[in-house]
Design an enzyme around this catalytic site. Sequence first.
Site, PDB file in Angstrom:
ATOM      1  N   HIS A 149     -44.591  88.245  -5.065  1.00  0.00           N
ATOM      2  CA  HIS A 149     -43.654  86.713  -5.655  1.00  0.00           C
ATOM      3  C   HIS A 149     -45.616  85.713  -4.450  1.00  0.00           C
ATOM      4  O   HIS A 149     -45.518  85.082  -5.045  1.00  0.00           O
ATOM      5  CB  HIS A 149     -42.489  86.812  -3.599  1.00  0.00           C
ATOM      6  CG  HIS A 149     -42.918  85.640  -3.434  1.00  0.00           C
ATOM      7  ND1 HIS A 149     -41.853  84.778  -3.663  1.00  0.00           N
ATOM      8  CD2 HIS A 149     -43.449  84.650  -2.138  1.00  0.00           C
ATOM      9  CE1 HIS A 149     -41.125  84.067  -3.481  1.00  0.00           C
ATOM     10  NE2 HIS A 149     -42.709  83.601  -2.459  1.00  0.00           N
ATOM     11  N   GLU A 150     -46.311  86.488  -3.495  1.00  0.00           N
ATOM     12  CA  GLU A 150     -47.410  85.872  -3.141  1.00  0.00           C
ATOM     13  C   GLU A 150     -48.382  85.728  -4.988  1.00  0.00           C
ATOM     14  O   GLU A 150     -49.376  84.770  -4.178  1.00  0.00           O
ATOM     15  CB  GLU A 150     -47.888  86.711  -2.254  1.00  0.00           C
ATOM     16  CG  GLU A 150     -46.770  86.512  -0.640  1.00  0.00           C
ATOM     17  CD  GLU A 150     -45.924  85.253  -0.223  1.00  0.00           C
ATOM     18  OE1 GLU A 150     -47.114  84.406  -0.723  1.00  0.00           O
ATOM     19  OE2 GLU A 150     -45.131  85.059   0.147  1.00  0.00           O
ATOM     20  N   HIS A 178     -47.923  82.895  -6.531  1.00  0.00           N
ATOM     21  CA  HIS A 178     -48.361  81.428  -5.347  1.00  0.00           C
ATOM     22  C   HIS A 178     -49.923  81.653  -6.215  1.00  0.00           C
ATOM     23  O   HIS A 178     -50.658  80.193  -6.518  1.00  0.00           O
ATOM     24  CB  HIS A 178     -48.680  81.689  -3.832  1.00  0.00           C
ATOM     25  CG  HIS A 178     -46.722  80.839  -3.986  1.00  0.00           C
ATOM     26  ND1 HIS A 178     -46.741  80.191  -4.168  1.00  0.00           N
ATOM     27  CD2 HIS A 178     -46.096  82.108  -2.766  1.00  0.00           C
ATOM     28  CE1 HIS A 178     -45.231  80.156  -3.039  1.00  0.00           C
ATOM     29  NE2 HIS A 178     -44.801  80.385  -2.660  1.00  0.00           N
ATOM     30  N   GLU A 225     -43.394  76.611  -5.501  1.00  0.00           N
ATOM     31  CA  GLU A 225     -42.557  77.870  -5.309  1.00  0.00           C
ATOM     32  C   GLU A 225     -41.723  78.472  -6.776  1.00  0.00           C
ATOM     33  O   GLU A 225     -41.410  79.930  -6.737  1.00  0.00           O
ATOM     34  CB  GLU A 225     -41.297  77.443  -4.482  1.00  0.00           C
ATOM     35  CG  GLU A 225     -39.872  78.756  -3.473  1.00  0.00           C
ATOM     36  CD  GLU A 225     -40.841  79.626  -2.409  1.00  0.00           C
ATOM     37  OE1 GLU A 225     -42.345  79.585  -2.384  1.00  0.00           O
ATOM     38  OE2 GLU A 225     -40.337  80.451  -2.431  1.00  0.00           O
TER      39      GLU A 225
END
Lengths: 501, 501
Positions: free
Chosen positions: A263-264, A267, A293
């Site tokens: 997830h990160e 980003h 997001e």
Amino acid sequence: MPQSAYQDLTSHFARIGRIRNALGILGWDKDVMMPSGAADSRADSIATLSVLCHDMLTDPRVGDLLDRAQAPAGTWEAANLHEMRRAWLHAASVPAELVEASSRAASRCEVAWRTARRDGDFAALLPLLSDVLERTRELAIVKGAALGLAPYDALLDQYDPGTRRADIDPVFAELRRDLPGLIAEAQAHQATLPPVEMPAGPFPVAGQETLGRRIMTALGFDMARGRLDVSIHPFCGGAEDDARITTRYDDADFLPALMGVVHETGHALYEQGLPAQWRTLPVGQSRGMSLHESQSLLMEMQIARSRPFIDWIAPLLRETFGAAKTDPGWSADALYRTVTQVRPGFIRVDADEITYPAHVLVRYELETALIDGTLPLRDLPDAFNAGIRDLLGLEVPNDRLGCLQDIHWPSGAWGYFPTYTLGAILAAQFRQAAFDADPAIAQGIARGDFAPLLAWLRTHVHGQASRLSTAGIVAAATGAPPSTRAYRAHLRERYCGTGPH
Amino acid sequence: MPQSAYQDLTSHFARIGRIRNALGILGWDKDVMMPSGAADSRADSIATLSVLCHDMLTDPRVGDLLDRAQAPAGTWEAANLHEMRRAWLHAASVPAELVEASSRAASRCEVAWRTARRDGDFAALLPLLSDVLERTRELAIVKGAALGLAPYDALLDQYDPGTRRADIDPVFAELRRDLPGLIAEAQAHQATLPPVEMPAGPFPVAGQETLGRRIMTALGFDMARGRLDVSIHPFCGGAEDDARITTRYDDADFLPALMGVVHETGHALYEQGLPAQWRTLPVGQSRGMSLHESQSLLMEMQIARSRPFIDWIAPLLRETFGAAKTDPGWSADALYRTVTQVRPGFIRVDADEITYPAHVLVRYELETALIDGTLPLRDLPDAFNAGIRDLLGLEVPNDRLGCLQDIHWPSGAWGYFPTYTLGAILAAQFRQAAFDADPAIAQGIARGDFAPLLAWLRTHVHGQASRLSTAGIVAAATGAPPSTRAYRAHLRERYCGTGPH
């Protein structure tokens, strides 16, 4: 030759950008490295530099220069001017006393919230939260007046430039209509599947970290321009050319850190893919929270929880933790079943992909009503619980598991919640467009080859920075305006047994 | 009531101090955490904040306020005003063009020096080093004019406020006279001792680190207000309430990291002991490089290389590395022999305690002559080699092992070298005064109890911050002006077999 007004502005904003980069590192260090005793001193340094940035942004010369500066329509320079004006309007429209009053109300409420949440005591928080809400409404009104926006739209614009309630309402209305049925269908489908079988731990942290780095690198994370570290609350921070992500490890369960890192990394790939020639300037920054997001959820939800990705990592996981291929919990079937499990619950941050938007819908409806003044703040707990009952069929037993669970409202972050689900929707739309554009993208996943996917994202999303609006970037990238079509199809396919992934 | 000029100044300087704290963390991060690809962006952020500090310091209002501000003589406030004026004079006396020209000359020379050192090619560096020297002389002359100091004293004052060449010359002349004889005597004494016996490795890094932290904590380092990390060049940095030291580990030899950690802990204890009520203000900062180095050398040379300290850590070392007490290299005798070994050599940073000052004396004599203009720069290599021959009896084979070994001159740090040896001298004087003042201090060492020592240092050195001059702090702490008496006695006792440690 004298510098043009445009050049004066870019020099000034680049200086602000360099201080913001410093703030990015100071903020990261605070959460990852700083010893506890330095908290006050660090808060002073961060406040000093933040005030400095605000003073530079609201310097009276900036307004004059913005009135005089010119750039040919449709160029990056024009978009840069537009973003400089936007930043200036947001900052200069709010009187210094209101900035300070809002900031102080939020600081006090945030501290009280930690106790109130623990005790599930909404009444104790009410006066301070009321103060935050009142300051936020004032802020929304003065910003709205300066930006020509309705109050809630002015708040939203802080996090997601250009996105308006009029864009969100129909999308969320559609979701609200369909979601309960979709969740019921997913649960019915899940009942037909074999039970979830978790591999047995412990899972040594060193192995989790090594595998995390391997996956980050495979996804395209540039270790020469970023880091992976540990913090209590995972985040992506840092500065330009220095995207720093964090995770936390649990040696009883490797999935949270694994999915958290993915997830990160989503980003961070966005930050690492911003165009080098516009770095430090407003147009060179990421577009907004929905788009940000969308990049993390594209990697986590669209890619890493898909069957081809699980096929790729299942052997890596077995190798990392020394498991046998015949161990039933370690099969790709079992792992896929685990990462797509549906479990309606009270806590937003623990929610699975399909129940997550229910949490967001409830908060969005409540915060718009609170800003509009159509819902009295004292009625928030009942309204919150009613929303959860409607959408998830759950009875919230106390406010700790209800309206006190999130830090957003106490800390003054109103207008933020919808970006989570807008991001999930855009993630599906981008994934679909990428798969349609280049067959190598889908084909690469099961082999751990994400270069074609990253190439598409670099061109169509990351490299666009803030040149266009969010909707403009989506339309240029996918050939269509933002829509829930791909998102709803994705949820049905994955959770209702109607599709291949 | 309007703020007084004094209050306006403290607000202004506190703001500068908070930015300097930010710079401290950014600098630490650059050397410890930053990925290589962020170097340019970080340099931009650091330069922006440094220019900002310089602009704030040279703001015309500061001069006016300094003319108007008042504080009763003898108070901390008066010392604060004195330090503010000193900082302002140093900054405001130099025209911006000269600041920039010096900085650019040093940056270019520093880059060229890396190649020239590798190749031992002084001729290649000469034009750039000449440029640095010329800019440094200009700087010395304009600062000297503003401060009422001779040029070299103005340079020295940047690193060691209040210390003058007239203070150093007699001290160094005495050392120059005695040192060759002392080194010869030490070598003769050493020849009577058993040969150095090093324990066999490898020494796992994890064990070295755990032991390092244990010793730091025993010495009084507050882990809630600092950190220990790894970097290529060990240093003590960070910010207020956040003293960060670094070391580097070699699994073939545990002594460099061990002594390095003790050395940097000495620096960090000074920072952690500065008075909380004056933090962020000029008077609340450490006094200067001599005093800073006195604190690191007190811990490393006076304490950690003493026999009682070795008696304390010998069993800890055996425990850490799983060695038997009967293993001859691990006895306290053998370890003490190792940490007090005398080996004249070419490289300053590798020098032992007794030959180190020879390296400093040579550099001090040469840099004063270069700044005075009595030594042409092209004659530096011959003069350097002659100095090493005179003091250490060694023939320097090339400039890589000679005048090109240090970064100080290429990087513009002229007037810095003498502070190393001034620090060593003060370390001995402080240690002697502390031992005389409280018998518990010496008695504690062999038990690993450093609390009495730290209490003395807190009161007499750390807690004084910049309230007095270096000489004033020394006189108040030891009852005597700075003197080499304790230092020379210490060297004779330890290295010539005339004393107990």
